[in-house]
Design a protein around this motif. Structure first.
Motif, mmCIF file in Angstrom:
data_model
loop_
_atom_site.group_PDB
_atom_site.id
_atom_site.type_symbol
_atom_site.label_atom_id
_atom_site.label_comp_id
_atom_site.label_asym_id
_atom_site.label_seq_id
_atom_site.Cartn_x
_atom_site.Cartn_y
_atom_site.Cartn_z
ATOM 1 N N GLY A 231 -33.085 53.566 42.300
ATOM 2 C CA GLY A 231 -31.988 53.860 43.116
ATOM 3 C C GLY A 231 -30.685 52.712 41.989
ATOM 4 O O GLY A 231 -30.041 53.723 42.737
ATOM 5 N N ILE A 232 -31.123 52.700 40.908
ATOM 6 C CA ILE A 232 -29.715 52.204 40.280
ATOM 7 C C ILE A 232 -29.641 53.962 39.393
ATOM 8 O O ILE A 232 -30.504 54.578 38.832
ATOM 9 N N GLU B 171 -29.433 49.524 43.815
ATOM 10 C CA GLU B 171 -29.633 50.744 44.284
ATOM 11 C C GLU B 171 -27.708 51.105 44.037
ATOM 12 O O GLU B 171 -26.635 50.292 44.329
ATOM 13 N N GLY B 172 -27.685 52.035 43.461
ATOM 14 C CA GLY B 172 -25.814 52.741 43.452
ATOM 15 C C GLY B 172 -25.483 52.618 41.855
ATOM 16 O O GLY B 172 -26.833 52.677 40.724
ATOM 17 N N ALA B 173 -24.329 52.912 41.895
ATOM 18 C CA ALA B 173 -23.806 53.528 40.221
ATOM 19 C C ALA B 173 -23.612 52.428 39.415
ATOM 20 O O ALA B 173 -23.075 51.055 40.306
ATOM 21 N N ALA C 248 -24.968 42.731 43.971
ATOM 22 C CA ALA C 248 -26.198 42.486 43.497
ATOM 23 C C ALA C 248 -26.872 43.198 41.811
ATOM 24 O O ALA C 248 -27.082 43.343 40.603
ATOM 25 N N ARG C 249 -26.886 44.723 41.782
ATOM 26 C CA ARG C 249 -27.144 45.169 40.633
ATOM 27 C C ARG C 249 -25.645 45.169 39.635
ATOM 28 O O ARG C 249 -26.117 45.335 38.935
ATOM 29 N N LEU C 250 -24.714 44.209 39.771
ATOM 30 C CA LEU C 250 -23.948 44.569 38.573
ATOM 31 C C LEU C 250 -24.154 42.689 38.212
ATOM 32 O O LEU C 250 -24.329 42.769 36.919
ATOM 33 N N ARG C 251 -24.815 42.426 39.230
ATOM 34 C CA ARG C 251 -24.378 40.688 38.759
ATOM 35 C C ARG C 251 -26.300 40.683 37.613
ATOM 36 O O ARG C 251 -26.691 40.157 36.713
ATOM 37 N N SER D 11 -35.017 48.929 31.205
ATOM 38 C CA SER D 11 -36.071 48.031 32.534
ATOM 39 C C SER D 11 -35.329 47.627 33.851
ATOM 40 O O SER D 11 -36.608 47.900 34.258
ATOM 41 N N LEU D 12 -34.054 47.841 33.755
ATOM 42 C CA LEU D 12 -33.574 47.481 35.253
ATOM 43 C C LEU D 12 -33.856 49.059 36.069
ATOM 44 O O LEU D 12 -34.344 48.913 36.786
#
Length: 317
Positions: free
Chosen positions: A119-120, A90-92, A271-274, A112-113
């Motif tokens: 939360g993204i 989650e996050g920007a 995690a979200r960038l990966r 899809s992500l």
């Protein structure tokens, strides 16, 4: 000293206009002016001279820039170090790419992500402006690099798909403009990279066709081709899906560069960038034939050449 005040000082020093500095920071111009005035009052020194042409640094302001930039780098390093350990999905996610045609592919890949993880929040910049990954102006970048070039050492990167130029004409004007279909007088449409265009035309199948006009964006150049203003050279990922464009009888497919997916080393484990890098990679590789130009006419009238003019190499590096 308040870092936010220093940040506003640097933005104004670079932009020389409170409005431009405010736009860069995402705040009002009055906020920039108020912050800088507060910093000057706290330091007891004048940092800017106000002129009709904008804000000009005083001698004291010039001396402060180098130290402020060191603080900026340290703050960016601190921020990346903390963000790099974030295991939340989650996050920007700030993504930058070269043009709207690539942005359309990225949006479809990232959709899809975003659906799986509400939360993204996606932030996407789609132009050729260079956003600094070290300052976290962007987190993930899809950038065009010249053949044989590699990204800076402080970035992690993967070469994904080729950039293949192809020659096109507006479908409604092909009989009139394509030199190999009996067309009459014709011309190539130019860009603001005049020397690059001259070299590309010179190595094409129609080196004697003159260059005409200046069309700074690929989207505008394509619209000009739709209108029958001339012939164009654009990447296959933009030209082949367009129903109003048609390849020339001699399309001159040329591999002129590659798209690299880049991120900062400090954010490797975020995690979200990966996850974003993974879905972008998958989305582009699924469209590899589009980037290679393996559409209609590939087998019978196109030969892919690996070629880039010297000035084009410099322009893309």
């Amino acid at each position: 000293m308040d870092w936010d005040d220093v940040r506003h000082f640097l933005a104004l020093a670079r932009a020389r206009s409170v409005r431009a500095a405010g736009a860069a920071l995402g705040v009002s111009h009055s906020t920039v002016a108020r912050r800088v005035e507060a910093l000057e009052a706290r330091l007891g020194v004048k940092l800017f001279d106000r002129h009709r042409d904008g804000y000009l640094l005083t001698d004291a302001g010039h001396e402060m820039v180098a130290g402020a930039e060191r603080v900026e780098r340290e703050m960016a390093t601190l921020e990346r170090g903390v963000a790099g350990q974030d295991a939340r999905l989650e996050g920007a996610i700030r993504v930058t790419c070269t043009d709207p045609f690539i942005a359309k592919i990225l949006v479809r890949s990232l959709a899809s992500l975003c659906e799986r993880h509400p939360g993204i929040e996606l932030e996407l910049s789609a132009d050729a402006k260079y956003l600094d990954l070290s300052k976290r102006e962007a987190d993930v970048a899809l950038r065009a690099l010249a053949l044989g070039a590699s990204p800076p050492e402080h970035l992690i990167g993967r070469r994904l798909v080729p950039i293949v130029l192809c020659s096109y004409v507006g479908k409604a004007h092909a009989g009139r403009l394509d030199p190999d279909r009996g067309g009459g007088p014709t011309r190539w449409l130019g860009s603001n990279l005049d020397k690059v265009m001259q070299e590309l035309v010179g190595s094409s199948s129609h080196p004697d066709v003159p260059l005409w006009g200046t069309f700074e964006s690929m989207a505008v150049m394509i619209e000009a081709a739709h209108a029958g203003l001339g012939l164009i050279m654009v990447p296959t990922y933009a030209g082949d899906p367009d129903p109003e464009l048609e390849r020339l009888a001699k399309p001159d497919l040329r591999h002129v560069g590659d798209f690299w997916l880049l991120g900062h080393r400090d954010l490797r484990d975020n995690a979200r960038l990966r996850a974003a890098r993974e879905v972008i990679t998958r989305g582009l590789l699924e469209r590899l034939p589009l980037f290679r130009g393996e559409g209609d006419g590939w087998s019978e009238n196109a030969t892919l050449r690996t070629e880039v003019a010297p000035s084009a190499r410099r322009a893309r590096s």
